[in-house]
Design an enzyme around this catalytic site. Sequence first.
Site, mmCIF file in Angstrom:
data_model
loop_
_atom_site.group_PDB
_atom_site.id
_atom_site.type_symbol
_atom_site.label_atom_id
_atom_site.label_comp_id
_atom_site.label_asym_id
_atom_site.label_seq_id
_atom_site.Cartn_x
_atom_site.Cartn_y
_atom_site.Cartn_z
ATOM 1 N N GLU A 279 7.368 2.391 19.162
ATOM 2 C CA GLU A 279 6.618 3.602 18.804
ATOM 3 C C GLU A 279 5.139 3.371 19.089
ATOM 4 O O GLU A 279 4.455 4.194 19.662
ATOM 5 C CB GLU A 279 6.820 3.904 17.324
ATOM 6 C CG GLU A 279 5.924 5.009 16.819
ATOM 7 C CD GLU A 279 6.030 5.177 15.312
ATOM 8 O OE1 GLU A 279 7.161 5.225 14.793
ATOM 9 O OE2 GLU A 279 4.984 5.245 14.651
ATOM 10 N N ILE B 247 6.684 -3.378 1.974
ATOM 11 C CA ILE B 247 5.871 -3.702 0.793
ATOM 12 C C ILE B 247 6.740 -4.419 -0.238
ATOM 13 O O ILE B 247 6.370 -5.461 -0.753
ATOM 14 C CB ILE B 247 5.238 -2.409 0.243
ATOM 15 C CG1 ILE B 247 4.128 -2.009 1.231
ATOM 16 C CG2 ILE B 247 4.709 -2.584 -1.174
ATOM 17 C CD1 ILE B 247 3.430 -0.742 0.945
ATOM 18 N N LYS C 75 0.055 -6.529 10.056
ATOM 19 C CA LYS C 75 -0.309 -7.883 10.470
ATOM 20 C C LYS C 75 0.905 -8.690 10.936
ATOM 21 O O LYS C 75 0.835 -9.410 11.937
ATOM 22 C CB LYS C 75 -0.981 -8.565 9.261
ATOM 23 C CG LYS C 75 -1.533 -9.924 9.551
ATOM 24 C CD LYS C 75 -2.256 -10.511 8.345
ATOM 25 C CE LYS C 75 -1.348 -10.689 7.159
ATOM 26 N NZ LYS C 75 -1.642 -11.804 6.272
ATOM 27 N N LEU C 76 2.031 -8.563 10.213
ATOM 28 C CA LEU C 76 3.186 -9.402 10.561
ATOM 29 C C LEU C 76 3.782 -9.074 11.931
ATOM 30 O O LEU C 76 3.996 -9.978 12.750
ATOM 31 C CB LEU C 76 4.247 -9.291 9.477
ATOM 32 C CG LEU C 76 4.393 -10.508 8.583
ATOM 33 C CD1 LEU C 76 5.400 -10.244 7.482
ATOM 34 C CD2 LEU C 76 4.781 -11.743 9.363
ATOM 35 N N ILE D 38 3.778 -1.407 12.686
ATOM 36 C CA ILE D 38 2.346 -1.498 12.426
ATOM 37 C C ILE D 38 2.108 -2.566 11.355
ATOM 38 O O ILE D 38 2.956 -2.799 10.515
ATOM 39 C CB ILE D 38 1.829 -0.103 11.995
ATOM 40 C CG1 ILE D 38 0.324 -0.009 12.075
ATOM 41 C CG2 ILE D 38 2.358 0.321 10.639
ATOM 42 C CD1 ILE D 38 -0.185 1.446 12.134
HETATM 43 C C1 LIG Z 1 2.763 4.225 12.533
HETATM 44 C C2 LIG Z 1 4.146 3.641 12.555
HETATM 45 O O1 LIG Z 1 5.035 4.210 12.009
HETATM 46 S S1 LIG Z 1 4.465 2.161 13.459
HETATM 47 C C3 LIG Z 1 6.276 2.017 13.413
HETATM 48 C C4 LIG Z 1 6.848 1.396 12.160
HETATM 49 N N1 LIG Z 1 6.412 2.040 10.924
HETATM 50 C C5 LIG Z 1 6.433 1.418 9.748
HETATM 51 O O2 LIG Z 1 6.873 0.290 9.627
HETATM 52 C C6 LIG Z 1 5.874 2.218 8.604
HETATM 53 C C7 LIG Z 1 5.827 1.482 7.275
HETATM 54 N N2 LIG Z 1 5.053 0.233 7.339
HETATM 55 C C8 LIG Z 1 3.720 0.192 7.064
HETATM 56 O O3 LIG Z 1 3.102 1.206 6.783
HETATM 57 C C9 LIG Z 1 3.002 -1.149 7.164
HETATM 58 O O4 LIG Z 1 3.758 -2.004 7.995
HETATM 59 C C10 LIG Z 1 2.774 -1.834 5.781
HETATM 60 C C11 LIG Z 1 1.938 -0.935 4.875
HETATM 61 C C12 LIG Z 1 4.112 -2.145 5.104
HETATM 62 C C13 LIG Z 1 2.046 -3.157 6.021
HETATM 63 O O5 LIG Z 1 0.920 -2.931 6.801
HETATM 64 P P1 LIG Z 1 -0.343 -3.948 6.731
HETATM 65 O O6 LIG Z 1 -1.436 -3.287 7.494
HETATM 66 O O7 LIG Z 1 0.035 -5.315 7.174
HETATM 67 O O8 LIG Z 1 -0.606 -3.921 5.188
HETATM 68 P P2 LIG Z 1 -1.656 -4.632 4.263
HETATM 69 O O9 LIG Z 1 -1.130 -5.942 3.798
HETATM 70 O O10 LIG Z 1 -3.002 -4.616 4.925
HETATM 71 O O11 LIG Z 1 -1.661 -3.647 3.010
HETATM 72 C C14 LIG Z 1 -1.927 -2.278 3.179
HETATM 73 C C15 LIG Z 1 -2.171 -1.683 1.785
HETATM 74 O O12 LIG Z 1 -0.978 -1.795 1.036
HETATM 75 C C16 LIG Z 1 -1.228 -2.446 -0.199
HETATM 76 N N3 LIG Z 1 -0.053 -3.296 -0.499
HETATM 77 C C17 LIG Z 1 0.621 -4.095 0.355
HETATM 78 N N4 LIG Z 1 1.631 -4.692 -0.284
HETATM 79 C C18 LIG Z 1 1.598 -4.277 -1.553
HETATM 80 C C19 LIG Z 1 2.391 -4.565 -2.711
HETATM 81 N N5 LIG Z 1 3.453 -5.390 -2.663
HETATM 82 N N6 LIG Z 1 2.069 -3.948 -3.884
HETATM 83 C C20 LIG Z 1 1.018 -3.103 -3.929
HETATM 84 N N7 LIG Z 1 0.223 -2.797 -2.875
HETATM 85 C C21 LIG Z 1 0.522 -3.379 -1.697
HETATM 86 C C22 LIG Z 1 -2.487 -3.265 0.074
HETATM 87 O O13 LIG Z 1 -3.209 -3.563 -1.115
HETATM 88 C C23 LIG Z 1 -3.273 -2.364 1.005
HETATM 89 O O14 LIG Z 1 -3.926 -1.346 0.286
HETATM 90 P P3 LIG Z 1 -5.545 -1.336 0.183
HETATM 91 O O15 LIG Z 1 -6.034 -1.116 1.603
HETATM 92 O O16 LIG Z 1 -5.869 -0.220 -0.712
HETATM 93 O O17 LIG Z 1 -5.941 -2.702 -0.333
#
Ligand SMILES: CC(=O)SCCNC(=O)CCNC(=O)[C@H](O)C(C)(C)COP(=O)(O)OP(=O)(O)OC[C@H]1O[C@@H](n2cnc3c(N)ncnc32)[C@H](O)[C@@H]1OP(=O)(O)O
Length: 449
Positions: free
Chosen positions: A246, A321, A224-225, A222
Amino acid sequence: MAGFRDEYRSKLRTPDEAVKVVKSGDWVYAGHFAMYTQLLDEALSRRVGEVSDVKVRTVCATSVPKICKVDPEMKSFTFHSGYFSAFERKLSDKGLAVYIPSNYGQSPIFIRNGSAGHPNVAMIGVTKPDNNGYFNFSTAVSYARTACELADIVILEVNDQAPWVYGGEGETIHISDVDYIVEGSYPLIVHSPEGDVTDADKKIATLLVEEIEDGSCLQFGIGKLPATIATMIADSDLKNLGIHSEMASTPFMDLIEKGRVNGSQKKIDKFKATFTFAGGTKELYDYLDRNPAFASYAVDIQNNPARIALNDKQVAINNAIEVDLYGQISSESDGIRQISGTGGQLDFTMGAFMSKGGKPFICLSSTTTHGGGKVKSRIVPTLKPGSIVTVPRSWAPTIVTEYGKAQLGGKSTWKRAEMLIGIAHPDFRDELIKAAQAQGIWTRSNKIC
Ligand SMILES: CC(=O)SCCNC(=O)CCNC(=O)[C@H](O)C(C)(C)COP(=O)(O)OP(=O)(O)OC[C@H]1O[C@@H](n2cnc3c(N)ncnc32)[C@H](O)[C@@H]1OP(=O)(O)O
Ligand SMILES: CCCC(=O)O
């Protein structure tokens, strides 16, 4: 046929009538993702003050649940989620949402073995029934079937706009297993990753696409990347790809329509793109409707690492993250702030590691301004106190930033630090080397190429 129609009519209730079955102290399992049961949520919210300690559980709600809006002191309802959406993490910031830690594939196992709250009431979103009296869990097969099998009372919320998604296993329920039915009609909420695609994202996507071979089987996480990478693969000249994922997301349409994905090399579910939930545009939801190119499975089946590994060349593409110099991957929290959830990240990383020719990846931009507005490195000496490890260093896969790839599996702590600093942003490398020296994971022979 007539019997089934009569049975349907006899089980039909208004949402307010149906939620009368909920008692104080109950666990209520609600629909997941875009199949969040909106009408039943609204009806339950009207019982605020009348019941107490009702625990509602979902996964990744696509709007703010009404039960949270009406009960800011949580006197009647406490809202639980196994994976936070942007709405849920904001509720959690205010103390109005509770996270349930789990690998997604394990969740139904904890429910079945009784260690999670027993589902007193399952209120689950479904399609209209077919001519045989079956309803389909549509874009959220997830653990809907498990919740219904174990629940004391099953209420289905029919949404006549929900697509029928072929399965797999666990994608349907028969009317004879249902207590009450409520009817609704509303568009499924669209899920699109936020934020512009940056040059760093494009560079990372390019580095990742180089790793994919004809015949690879793909999972996209899930965010953007992963979506950017999927779009780039759709525009590549790769062929005979498969999908065992998934999540099904909007780029899946292009991957199939442009001829990249046909599933011909898969060892299981040949010619089918498989998943357990979908989140995307209305076009994706329409495309999934009775489309034999897809099969959806219950999450404990779909995310089982041993089953993922049955396909050769499984590629897992997920987002993080932060990553520390030991290779610990934090993808779901910023310190103690729960951002999202473990989801299937570890399930698919393990599955891809075990697949013949498989390749797991974690990709992230080298810097971010998230979490404070100041530019900071995402490769960090140690995770900050409270940050959750989503993938432990023992399962650390190849990490990709816009500065390159670091294949961490099997490497020493010295080598990991060197490789990770080598893909960190150049502005942060000197301070990372100093930190690595202080942490005893840097030797004189280490160098950044
Ligand atoms: C549902 C599923 O399980 S799909 C199968 C795979 N599952 C996973 O990979 C689960 C874990 N991964 C994830 O949850 C996501 O891929 C993420 C959160 C790592 C990235 O998702 P994105 O939607 O691209 O994240 P995005 O850049 O919009 O950031 C999401 C939030 O994290 C915060 N965030 C992201 N990076 C950081 C960081 N380095 N430090 C602090 N906060 C951060 C953002 O500020 C944002 O919060 P906000 O909405 O309050 O501003
Ligand atoms: C993603 C995890 C889902 C759950 O346990 O509810």
